[in-house]
Write an enzyme that holds these catalytic residues in place. Sequence first.
Site, PDB file in Angstrom:
ATOM      1  CB  SER A 107      -0.949  -0.053   1.202  1.00  0.00           C
ATOM      2  OG  SER A 107      -1.945   0.933   1.127  1.00  0.00           O
ATOM      3  CG  HIS A 132      -4.312  -1.848  -1.999  1.00  0.00           C
ATOM      4  ND1 HIS A 132      -4.793  -2.568  -0.923  1.00  0.00           N
ATOM      5  CD2 HIS A 132      -3.725  -0.747  -1.447  1.00  0.00           C
ATOM      6  CE1 HIS A 132      -4.527  -1.944   0.201  1.00  0.00           C
ATOM      7  NE2 HIS A 132      -3.880  -0.822  -0.084  1.00  0.00           N
TER       8      HIS A 132
END
Length: 208
Positions: A107, A132
């Site tokens: 992330s 993501h």
Amino acid sequence: MRDPVDYFHNSLVPMVVEQSSRGERAFDIYSRLLRERIIFLTGPVEDQGASLIVAQLLFLEAENPKKEISFYINSPGGVVTSGLSIYDTMQFIRCPVTTLCVGQAASMGSLLLAAGEAGHRFALPNARIMVHQPSGGFQGQATDILIHAREIEALKKRLNEIYVKHTGREYETIHQALERDNFMTADAAKEFGLIDDILHKRPEPAAA
């Protein structure tokens, strides 16, 4: 009352004792490594930890604005705005920042890994990298929920643009890659453009 979890973790941080002409001095291991211009991001990205990293980056720039900083990352990600405060500071300071993933960079951790100085973004062989889209939740009136949804969409677009800048990939490629949790090996992250190389051994120092 002191948080027992914080106390447990802090009590495990080793101390380094150094002798000098002025006597004996003790440093925790992270403070000692900071003297070598090494910064760590370990665990979730959140406001307090991000502020400490920003402060360390600014301090090292003040010490020597041209000397490299090494930024070691082992993080599952966390708060987007906290991560962006670190990212913006990395881009703002004059020092080149080398990034190295040990363990994982997921992330926001992967974005900070990719944000290092071009040609100086590394991972160890068994590191895992995950990208993501941002996520969030909100409860309240319908209008407020729509406002927060628009903010998440705006953050998603901005994060995509940052990945485009640092990977050299097309926007649509980044958009598709970040639609779901996308886990990568170090080799896959190199191919994708998140890192420049995989380090198996520390390079030998150049002969004098």
